[in-house]
Design a protein around this motif. Structure first.
Motif, PDB file in Angstrom:
ATOM      1  N   ARG A  90       0.839  -1.212   0.000  1.00  0.00           N
ATOM      2  CA  ARG A  90       0.000   0.000   0.000  1.00  0.00           C
ATOM      3  C   ARG A  90       0.867   1.252   0.000  1.00  0.00           C
ATOM      4  N   GLY A  93       2.356   1.670  -3.480  1.00  0.00           N
ATOM      5  CA  GLY A  93       1.424   1.597  -4.609  1.00  0.00           C
ATOM      6  C   GLY A  93       1.739   0.412  -5.510  1.00  0.00           C
ATOM      7  N   GLU A 202       7.180   8.705 -12.645  1.00  0.00           N
ATOM      8  CA  GLU A 202       6.431   8.234 -13.807  1.00  0.00           C
ATOM      9  C   GLU A 202       7.050   8.793 -15.094  1.00  0.00           C
ATOM     10  N   GLU A 229       3.141   5.313  -6.437  1.00  0.00           N
ATOM     11  CA  GLU A 229       2.276   4.456  -7.269  1.00  0.00           C
ATOM     12  C   GLU A 229       3.160   3.668  -8.223  1.00  0.00           C
ATOM     13  N   LYS A 232       1.361   1.613 -11.027  1.00  0.00           N
ATOM     14  CA  LYS A 232       0.696   2.460 -12.020  1.00  0.00           C
ATOM     15  C   LYS A 232       1.728   3.197 -12.882  1.00  0.00           C
ATOM     16  N   TRP A 233       2.807   3.605 -12.274  1.00  0.00           N
ATOM     17  CA  TRP A 233       3.837   4.328 -13.027  1.00  0.00           C
ATOM     18  C   TRP A 233       4.703   3.400 -13.870  1.00  0.00           C
TER      19      TRP A 233
END
Ligand code: PLP
Length: 427
Positions: A90, A93, A202, A229, A232-233
């Motif tokens: 968490r 991410g 990112e 994250e 996601k990145w």
């Protein structure tokens, strides 16, 4: 934000701060009979009061069970590392399959380089930051030499422009573009330890991937400090320690991230150990290494349970507080420190202390680095003597890390008074 340099204002902020209760969940050092203002969570976080209970529990299990604790302890040691995975995932991410807590930071980075830095005659360059944390620099130098390359030919460091302290991201991108044919790896600290500059991970990842290179990050100063994250990145790999913002005690067990894109390919080159081996077959004591899927497949040794118990105590607090809540307070608190610092400095036009951390709150975490100009380390020594614990990084920077878990607005206000007293004497 309209801050005020008054005790009333600071206390008002603390009163309305939903996280103010967390300060009492930590042991605050008392030095010379005085509770110090502790601004050094970026170097070593404070001890959660629950740490002792969590460790005692495992000591009791050991006393009761001996070796059988691996299977019969309430949290069996054979899978103990798994209880720190969800909260760690968490924080950065990630999917749980992408994270494992193990080893130590620089060791983990070396292991990740075994998998993710495989230079060829054509692609061998590493692009990194100038003035990186020395351990990371030594990592790069020795990895490159391990492959028979010279650091000077294989490592490109991006520096701040002349007269500037921070690295412009467009300069990093430009260096990536210029060297795209030979680029193997882009490797940065998520937050630079010296300046406190937070990079857009990112953006750097995208720039590396555009040319078929890998993007990896050292998150020593980012984990537990800013929301991340990684999945996601699309970051390829990352590693972090747990004793800075994560408050888990000096040198304690670290964490690593391997993107599922790589973690599920068990064919990736790696150094093996039995804890990374297929866990159903681990105790069959077979010869051939069969790595587990996911980040767990990078494990080498069985988990240090006592240290992990402390990490668990700390991560439970992060779960309760919530990293996004912490970040919201952190932005305000670091902003307040910046304001107080500037207010005090205004009164001393001849004193030259300069904040070199980005002014933009979104480009920094809970840290301000102050460059001493025309003074020396004795200024830092006096600050310490006056009860403010910061750290000094050669040649001339003091780092202050007001941490949202246990620093208050009043701490920051009191720091301002201390600074003013010191400067009164100096000028
Ligand atoms: C603190 C820190 C380290 C420390 O490495 P260890 O292996 O935990 O001793 C490494 N890199 C960075 C960027 C750090 O801030």
């Amino acid at each position: 934000m309209s801050y005020q340099n008054t005790l009333e204002y600071a206390r008002e902020q603390d009163k309305s701060d939903p996280l103010s209760l967390y300060s009492d969940k930590f042991h605050h050092p008392i030095i010379d009979d005085k509770k110090v203002i502790y601004f050094t969570s970026n170097s070593l976080g404070l001890q959660p009061k629950t740490a002792r209970k969590y460790v005692n529990k495992e000591l009791d299990e050991w006393a009761r069970w001996g070796v059988e604790g691996h299977f019969y302890a309430e949290n069996p040691w054979v899978s103990y590392h798994e209880i720190v995975t969800p909260a760690s995932a968490r924080l950065v991410g990630a999917n749980e399959s992408e994270v494992v807590c193990m080893g130590s930071l620089t060791n983990n980075l070396h292991l990740l380089f075994v998998s993710f830095y495989q230079p060829t005659a054509k692609r061998f360059l590493i692009i990194s930051e100038a003035k990186m944390f020395p351990s990371d620099r030594y990592l790069l130098e020795t990895q490159v030499k391990h492959h028979g390359l010279e650091p000077d030919e294989a490592i490109i460091e991006v520096s701040p422009r002349d007269g500037e302290h921070l690295i412009r991201e467009e300069d990093i991108i430009a260096v990536i573009e210029e060297n795209s044919d030979q680029l193997a790896l882009v490797f940065f600290g998520g937050i630079n330890y010296f300046t406190g500059q937070l990079f857009d991970l990112e953006r750097l990842t995208k720039a590396a991937h555009k040319h078929g290179a890998i993007a990896g990050f050292d998150l020593a100063h980012a984990a537990g400090n800013v929301p991340l994250e990684l999945h996601k990145w699309n970051v390829d790999f990352a590693a972090w320690c747990s004793y800075k913002y994560l408050n888990s005690s000096a040198g304690n067990v670290a964490g690593l991230f391997v993107n599922d894109r790589h973690g599920n390919s068990t064919s990736l080159n790696r150094f093996g150990g039995w804890w990374g081996h297929n866990k159903e077959r681990r105790f069959l004591m077979e010869n051939t290494f069969d790595p587990m899927q996911g980040a767990e497949g990078w494990q080498i040794s069985n988990a240090p349970v006592m240290g992990m118990a402390i990490l668990k105590a700390s991560l439970d607090i992060f779960d309760q507080a919530g990293i996004h809540n912490l970040r919201a307070k952190s932005i305000k608190l670091t902003g307040y420190l910046e304001y107080i610092f500037n207010q005090v400095l205004k009164k001393f036009p001849k004193v030259k202390l300069e904040i070199i951390t980005p002014i933009d709150p979104l480009k920094r975490g809970a840290q301000l680095s102050i460059k001493l100009i025309g003074t020396d380390k004795s200024f830092f020594d006096q600050l310490t003597k006056a009860g403010v614990i910061t750290d000094f990084r050669a040649p001339d920077v003091i780092r202050l890390a007001p941490t949202p878990l246990y620093n208050s607005f009043e701490d920051v206000y009191q720091f301002g008074l201390t600074l003013q007293n010191l400067l009164d004497k100096w000028s």
